[in-house]
Motif scaffolding. Structure first.
Motif: not given
Lengths: 329, 268
Positions: A23-37, A221-235
């Motif tokens: 929960l602390v991590v986002p406050h330490l990150l500077s970019s959206g890319f890092h949040l994605r990681l 499958g749960l991880a897959g749903v999460g990845f779809a939401l983070v990527s905003r796409q599936v392929n």
């Protein structure tokens, strides 16, 4: 080897710390890319905890986890496209994963040896083929867009999505710790040991193999749903070989059959390539060499290494050497 | 030493009833039409020369193999089609000729595997009763320690099971079998590979268990061990039962002497 009895205590303490850190991590990150990681670390953790229960503890190897990962993602994308809200599409996607697992598992898990590995591998290949060629439904190689998550009319931001993933990843770790820290963990261990002995003690071996197989693919499958939401796409790449390689790498680097191997492995596998980009063309080579070194010098992964380190640091050297130290490398 | 119980053998209830059990492997008849009954509270021995079919018969009783013909009744229940994993819940527990423990678990955890038939079964049911499962875990550990103390392994509870020598693994298997609170304990050549001291300890354990009311069926090679321990003995040769009776009757039986005890009897 990291043993259940050595890890038999503390089901919730470490996950609580992980939750706070997450929960602390986002406050330490500077970019959206890092949040994605950071989000992807959570996703790999969920995915690999399932694989860890199946292979690391129960000794049943599935080579089709990337297929269930993609199946969850596609099921969610298709259901959302059909107008299902999140709270219905998510459980339905997981049910689809569970259903397909049962279809594959029921005939196979009566058999011993490597039929499960072969059949799940086939499932993964078939799924990737269908995803890329059944263009009318899956969108072919281009895949499908997944709309941004909306819960009760509120558009969920990337940061909020990350928080959700952290909470789910910690919940999954808690589930794993509960299983591993109680009789269920011993039963899973008995499956890899001696099936006849386990049966004679009353363990319905086929049923337990099926249960843990279903659980692992639902987590995939749960991880897959999460990845779809983070990527905003599936392929189709969701269900292809690199994901399987990632699962195996995370598991080996983190340590199979350990409680926090999935998380540690996920952190390393997601972050290491970022650190290696500075080396340009040498990146892949260095990554490969590092993995080999891991295999050679930390056969029980980071978890095993950290455990041995803790034992060495916190046990007085003057005292008689603990029997476990002799076991662990 | 067993005189006190062998007298009342006629009145005891039958707990294990084997009727015409046969097992064929292709053309080979391993067990041929064997019948006998084990009375509740008895120590019943199964002996015979190598290849007599003892182990096959034992596997029919324990459910690892299913009989080609005949019926095996446990507690008046036909068992020959009951799946292997359902038997421990009915009150049968066994040890193995070649010890089968679970590597990667501690000695204590191996014993705790024996509790399985009495615990919440399955992942979802366990999650639904999470508090109960976590609470029983501690009580189980305590109970497993008591069982280890009973067989004399209390000092090794927390060691990896791989550290135990053969004789102690045997004892561990007995503790694990007892964890399911069986009414019939099946021991497959329990004295095989044990030294004299270990064999005596094993005999004492079996007698202690029997005195507390447990019925024991054992297959064994070591005749002296069996003679002192069993209330009744059945003798197998070439897959057929050739004799049954008290140890004294068996020792005098001509067929048995011919098939098996002959050389030993002349020595004694």
């Amino acid at each position: 080897m990291n043993r259940i009895h050595a890890l038999g205590t503390g089901i919730w303490q470490i996950p609580l710390l992980i939750l706070l850190a997450g929960l602390v991590v986002p406050h330490l990150l500077s970019s959206g890319f890092h949040l994605r990681l950071a989000s992807i670390v959570c996703i790999y953790t969920i995915l690999c905890v399932g694989f860890n229960l199946l292979y690391g503890y129960a000794g049943q190897i599935s080579m089709g986890q990337q297929g269930f990962f993609a199946l969850g993602a596609y099921a969610y994308a298709l259901l959302t496209q059909a107008g299902w809200p999140f709270y219905a599409a998510l459980p339905a996607s997981l049910l689809v994963c569970a259903g397909v697992t049962l279809v594959i598992g029921v005939p196979l898990l009566r058999l011993r040896s490597h039929y499960l590995a072969m059949a799940s591998l086939c499932f993964g290949l078939i799924f990737a083929g269908v995803a890329s060629r059944w263009i009318d439904v899956t969108g072919g190689t281009a895949g499908m867009m997944v709309p941004s998550l909306k819960v009760a009319g509120h558009l969920v931001s990337r940061t909020e999505l990350y928080y959700g993933l952290v909470v789910i990843a910690v919940a999954v770790l808690l589930l794993q710790n509960f299983i591993v820290g109680t009789h269920l963990g011993r039963v899973l261990y008995s499956l890899r040991g001696d099936e006849t002995a386990a049966e004679s003690l009353g363990v319905n071996v086929t049923a337990y193999k099926l249960r843990v197989f279903v659980l692992s693919s639902v987590l995939a499958g749960l991880a897959g749903v999460g990845f779809a939401l983070v990527s905003r796409q599936v392929n189709p790449s969701f269900g292809e070989f690199p994901i399987l390689v990632t699962i195996l790498t995370v598991s080996v680097v983190g340590g199979l059959g350990t409680r926090y191997g999935a998380l540690l492995g996920a952190i390393v596998v997601v972050l290491a390539p970022q650190g290696l980009t500075a080396f340009g063309d040498l990146e892949t080579l260095l990554y490969g060499v590092c993995l080999l070194l891991f295999l050679l010098f930390m056969p029980h992964g980071l978890s095993g290494f950290l455990r041995a380190l803790c034992l060495r640091l916190f046990r007085p050297a003057a005292a008689k050497p603990a029997p476990r130290l002799k076991v662990s490398p | 030493m067993n005189a006190m119980v062998s007298e009342n053998s006629a009145v005891s209830d039958v707990i294990l009833d084997i009727q015409g059990a046969s097992k064929h492997f292709g053309g080979l008849v391993a067990v041929n039409d064997v019948s006998f009954q084990v009375g509740a509270g008895h120590v019943f021995g199964l002996i015979g020369p190598n290849g007599a079919g003892k182990s096959t018969l034992f596997n029919l009783v324990t459910g690892v193999l299913s009989p080609s013909a005949g019926e095996i009744g446990f507690d008046r229940r036909p068992m020959s089609r009951a799946p292997l994993h359902t038997r421990s819940a009915l009150g049968m527990a066994r040890t193995f000729q070649i010890v089968r423990v679970f590597p990667g678990l501690s000695v204590l955890e191996n014993v705790m595997m024996g509790f399985h038939p009495r615990l919440v079964d399955g992942i979802l049911p366990s999650l639904l009763r999470i508090a109960h499962v976590l609470r029983t875990e501690r009580a189980l550990r305590q109970r497993a320690r008591e069982l280890l103390a009973f067989v004399g392994l209390e000092g090794r509870a927390d060691e990896p099971v791989e550290h135990l020598p053969h004789g102690q693994l045997r004892l561990l298997e007995i503790a694990r079998a007892l964890a399911s609170e069986p009414r019939l304990l099946l021991l497959d050549e329990p004295a095989a590979g044990l030294n004299d001291g270990e064999t005596r300890h094993l005999g004492t354990l079996i007698q202690q268990l029997n005195r507390s009311g447990l019925t024991v069926l054992l297959v064994e090679h070591n005749i002296d061990f069996m003679m002192g321990l069993c209330h009744r003995i059945a003798v197998l040769d070439h897959g057929c039962k050739i004799a049954e009776g008290t140890p004294r009757e068996i020792q005098r039986d001509d067929k048995v002497i011919e098939a098996y005890l002959g050389r030993r009897a002349s020595h004694a």
